[in-house]
Write an enzyme that holds these catalytic residues in place. Structure first.
Site, PDB file in Angstrom:
ATOM      1  N   TYR A   1      17.960  25.950   9.233  1.00  0.00           N
ATOM      2  CA  TYR A   1      16.671  25.460   8.743  1.00  0.00           C
ATOM      3  C   TYR A   1      15.762  26.655   8.523  1.00  0.00           C
ATOM      4  CZ  TYR A   1      12.211  22.930   8.600  1.00  0.00           C
ATOM      5  OH  TYR A   1      10.983  22.423   8.226  1.00  0.00           O
TER       6      TYR A   1
ATOM      7  N   ASP B   1      16.154  35.135   9.550  1.00  0.00           N
ATOM      8  CA  ASP B   1      15.093  34.187   9.880  1.00  0.00           C
ATOM      9  C   ASP B   1      15.041  34.086  11.402  1.00  0.00           C
ATOM     10  OD1 ASP B   1      13.343  32.167  10.324  1.00  0.00           O
ATOM     11  OD2 ASP B   1      14.296  30.713   8.975  1.00  0.00           O
TER      12      ASP B   1
ATOM     13  N   LYS C   1       6.557  30.765  15.513  1.00  0.00           N
ATOM     14  CA  LYS C   1       6.672  30.201  16.855  1.00  0.00           C
ATOM     15  C   LYS C   1       6.060  31.131  17.931  1.00  0.00           C
ATOM     16  CE  LYS C   1       9.840  26.759  15.405  1.00  0.00           C
ATOM     17  NZ  LYS C   1      10.992  26.709  14.524  1.00  0.00           N
TER      18      LYS C   1
HETATM   19  C1  LIG Z   1      10.779  26.368  12.968  1.00  0.00           C
HETATM   20  C2  LIG Z   1      11.540  27.174  12.001  1.00  0.00           C
HETATM   21  C3  LIG Z   1      11.053  27.445  10.713  1.00  0.00           C
HETATM   22  C4  LIG Z   1       9.807  26.800  10.166  1.00  0.00           C
HETATM   23  O1  LIG Z   1       8.651  27.169  10.857  1.00  0.00           O
HETATM   24  P1  LIG Z   1       7.346  26.252  10.721  1.00  0.00           P
HETATM   25  O2  LIG Z   1       6.314  27.001  11.493  1.00  0.00           O
HETATM   26  O3  LIG Z   1       7.716  24.929  11.306  1.00  0.00           O
HETATM   27  O4  LIG Z   1       7.026  26.145   9.286  1.00  0.00           O
HETATM   28  C5  LIG Z   1      11.760  28.307   9.913  1.00  0.00           C
HETATM   29  N1  LIG Z   1      12.900  28.876  10.333  1.00  0.00           N
HETATM   30  C6  LIG Z   1      13.408  28.636  11.556  1.00  0.00           C
HETATM   31  C7  LIG Z   1      14.666  29.319  11.982  1.00  0.00           C
HETATM   32  C8  LIG Z   1      12.758  27.766  12.421  1.00  0.00           C
HETATM   33  O5  LIG Z   1      13.291  27.506  13.626  1.00  0.00           O
END
Ligand SMILES: *Cc1c(COP(=O)(O)O)cnc(C)c1O
Length: 426
Positions: free
Chosen positions: A142, A237, A265
């Site tokens: 994701y 990511d 995060k």
């Molecule tokens: C949570 C997450 C996102 C998206 O971050 P948001 O702050 O919810 O937009 C993107 N990449 C990874 C790996 C994530 O865990």
């Protein structure tokens, strides 16, 4: 009716699904989500005064525990000086310095407001500097809800992606290629066939959005090598893994240097923040120093920056990650042993303080297809059993769990005891 039930019923009439982010609605497990009133340390307290040991941690950010006094004081102090100016501040410089110091590959960094913004911006930059449009990602990873990432593989051998959500233009995801996670041979094949060139490979260096699935040995290094050979940028990511699996994220843990990294995060300490960064020659292409446009009214927001700075100071204390990892291992080993004793088919995974528990007879999970072999009915019973015991796990088989520094030995023992009761009902 509980107060949560009343609130949820009302919320569904005025907010889509009653929630502001889908997974909160308990669709995968059924039932009504508790509405949270406050949180402290490892605990959540709902509007009906029920207390839960929290293994969601706001889906990752709360690594120092909820309402940590240092973070609370930093945000209160910042708020007293005004919430936002739309002009640069000293704290942004400090936060950028800290990120660059902690994350090995980052030489220059731009703050944004969410992980989604970070990944969208990093891909735009990669497309700009390579002059190519295609993007490779992996099934079950994701990367936020940007159009380019809401793609799934087309049928057969087609290399074009198809939209995974209505509203995403076919033309946008036609540039998104998807392959199974941990399949380096498939990546090499694709690169050999794709003569137009691929702008970027984006990957969760530890997958955390299909449960927790670690990279196979050699997968990340192999990606870096393929990218180098083909002039493709490698984007890690690390929105979830950054400051989570190690202070310097998965790139420090596995010793891989990506071209660009996205963060989120934990760097916001629970407030909305994201960031992307990497090599200076690349990052200098971002406006206003370069031509690649990207902006944000609230980017580098003083409250979010204060919460992030305070959080990064706490995690930089000596022994922080050793303690956290050890506690998470104790938790995972404890539950694993109970399930083994009860002869319940399962596989548990852990990288640092991030963990997964899959109810499957597959011993080693490599990708999303493996994750989908799970017994989701058993997961549902596990989830609700633990919730009744006062343990709040992520409400889906396909999400990772997290512990914080506030999860002390007593909290973990209580969780294992709760698990021993619930496992009898599985
Ligand atoms: C949570 C997450 C996102 C998206 O971050 P948001 O702050 O919810 O937009 C993107 N990449 C990874 C790996 C994530 O865990």
């Amino acid at each position: 009716m509980s107060k949560s039930e009343i609130l949820f019923n009302h919320a569904t009439t005025i907010i889509p699904g009653g929630v502001n982010s889908p997974v909160r609605a308990f669709k995968a497990v059924g039932g009504i989500p508790p509405f949270i009133q406050s949180a402290q340390g490892a605990w959540l307290i709902d509007v009906d005064h029920r207390r839960y040991i929290d293994y969601i941690g706001s889906w990752g950010p709360m690594i120092v525990g909820h309402a940590h006094p240092t973070v609370v004081a930093a945000v209160q102090e910042a708020m007293g000086r005004g919430a936002s100016y739309g002009a640069p501040t000293e704290a942004e410089v400090h936060l950028a310095e800290k990120i660059i110091h902690m994350v090995p590959s980052i030489e220059m960094v731009r703050l944004v407001n969410s992980g989604t913004e970070a990944t969208m911006s990093a891909v735009r930059l990669a497309r700009a500097v390579t002059g190519r449009d295609s993007l490779l990602m992996f099934e079950g990873c994701y990367h936020g809800h940007g159009d380019a990432f809401l793609a799934k593989a087309g049928s057969g051998l087609a290399t074009f992606g198809v939209p995974s959500s209505p509203g995403v233009p076919q033309a946008t995801v036609a540039q998104t290629l998807t392959l199974p996670y941990n399949d380096l041979v498939a990546v090499q094949d694709l690169f050999n066939r794709h003569t137009a060139g691929i702008a970027a490979v984006i990957v969760e260096p530890v997958a955390g959005n299909m449960g927790c699935i670690p990279p196979e040995p050699g997968f990340l290094a192999g990606l870096a090598e393929v990218c180098r050979q083909h002039g493709t940028l490698l984007i890690f990511d690390e929105v979830m893994t950054g400051f989570r699996v190690a202070q310097g994220g998965a790139q420090e843990l596995y010793g891989i240097t990506p071209d660009l990294t996205t963060l989120g995060k934990i760097i916001g300490g629970g407030l909305p923040v994201g960031a992307y960064g990497g090599r200076k020659d690349l990052m200098q292409q971002i406006a206003p120093s370069g031509p690649v446009y990207q902006a944000g009214t609230l980017s580098g927001n003083p409250l979010a920056t204060a919460a992030g700075l305070a959080t990064l100071e706490i995690i930089a204390q000596p022994g922080f990650y050793e303690t956290l990892d050890w506690r998470c291992q104790r938790l995972c080993d404890g539950v694993d042993q109970l399930l083994t004793d009860a002869a319940i088919a399962h596989t548990s995974t852990r990288v640092g303080s991030m963990f997964g528990l899959f109810f499957t007879d597959k011993q080693r999970l490599k990708n999303y297809d493996d994750a989908k072999t799970c017994d989701v009915d058993r997961f549902r019973r596990w989830f609700h059993g633990m919730l009744r015991e006062g343990v709040f796990l992520a409400p889906s088989q396909f999400e990772a769990g997290f512990i914080s520094m506030a999860h002390d030995d007593a909290t973990i023992d209580a969780t294992i005891e709760a698990a021993s009761r619930v496992i009898k009902t599985l």
